[in-house]
Design an enzyme around this catalytic site. Structure first.
Site, short mmCIF file in Angstrom:
data_model
loop_
_atom_site.label_atom_id
_atom_site.label_comp_id
_atom_site.label_asym_id
_atom_site.label_seq_id
_atom_site.Cartn_x
_atom_site.Cartn_y
_atom_site.Cartn_z
N ASP A 176 -8.06 0.32 -10.34
CA ASP A 176 -7.92 -1.11 -10.15
C ASP A 176 -9.12 -1.74 -10.85
OD1 ASP A 176 -5.70 -0.65 -8.65
OD2 ASP A 176 -6.70 -0.91 -6.72
N VAL A 203 0.87 -1.18 0.00
CA VAL A 203 0.00 0.00 0.00
C VAL A 203 0.90 1.23 0.00
CG1 VAL A 203 -1.82 1.24 1.22
CG2 VAL A 203 -1.71 -1.25 1.38
N GLU A 230 1.10 -6.02 -9.73
CA GLU A 230 -0.34 -5.84 -9.54
C GLU A 230 -1.05 -5.98 -10.88
OE1 GLU A 230 -1.51 -2.29 -7.51
OE2 GLU A 230 -0.55 -2.87 -5.63
N HIS A 269 -3.88 -3.06 -11.66
CA HIS A 269 -3.73 -1.60 -11.51
C HIS A 269 -3.32 -0.96 -12.83
CE1 HIS A 269 -2.48 2.05 -9.02
NE2 HIS A 269 -1.94 2.30 -10.21
ZN LIG Z 1 -4.30 0.30 -7.57
#
Ligand SMILES: [Zn+2]
Length: 192
Positions: A108, A93, A156, A159
């Protein structure tokens, strides 16, 4: 350029940052200027029979603060010391002020059929399509698996970041990340 703003663990958003937002369904929001391209991307994905779902978008500074503190707390529950928990949390984060979600240019996007933020997300038909096509609409997969040492953020496969169509195509075609792209622009302007 507004859509080239770099926000990462080493580059904080300016204190006075503001963004003009376009509200989306389900309380989501994005920079108004990126909205037409987002709409086109989502429309085309749906036309392919896919069901992408935006699960996170613009985040107010207070929200980022909350998410970061919450992640630290959960790391501590897993047995990390306070110091370690902060470090581990920061790889998952973004520290408040260093999250792209605060720019209004990050989204996201998950598959409606698999809404988990896990590595397996990359295997869904929605991610496969987005990973291969999002650049056509000005979006890039912002945190590729092989660029974590440069982006400061773990892989990720959900994202996406709006950088505009021209930059997105170059980043996609060269297999580079946003930091590398911006660096390449700097070295070009130095030569001139
Ligand atoms: Zn994100």
């Amino acid at each position: 350029m507004w859509n080239h703003i770099l926000v990462n663990p080493w580059n904080k958003l300016p204190e006075n940052f503001t963004v003009d937002l376009q509200q989306l369904d389900d309380g989501q929001a994005i920079d108004k200027r990126a909205y037409p391209d987002l709409q086109a991307m989502m429309d085309d994905a749906h036309a392919q029979g896919l069901s992408p779902m935006i699960c996170s978008s613009y985040r107010a500074p207070e929200k980022q603060e909350y998410l970061f503190d919450d992640k630290i707390r959960r790391c501590e529950e897993q047995g990390y010391s306070k110091d370690e928990a902060c470090k581990v949390a920061a790889t998952w984060v973004a520290l408040p002020g260093t999250s792209e979600h605060q720019t209004g240019l990050a989204l996201d996007i998950v598959s409606s059929n698999n809404q988990t933020l896990e590595k397996e997300q990359e295997n869904t038909p929605e991610q496969q399509w987005l990973i291969n096509n999002s650049y056509k609409y000005g979006f890039i997969l912002r945190y590729p698996s092989d660029k974590s040492n440069i982006t400061g953020i773990s892989y990720e496969p959900w994202h996406y970041r709006y950088v505009g169509r021209e930059a997105a195509k170059i980043i996609h075609d060269r297999g580079i990340c946003l930091e590398e792209y911006l660096d390449s622009l700097k070295s070009v302007s130095k030569q001139n």
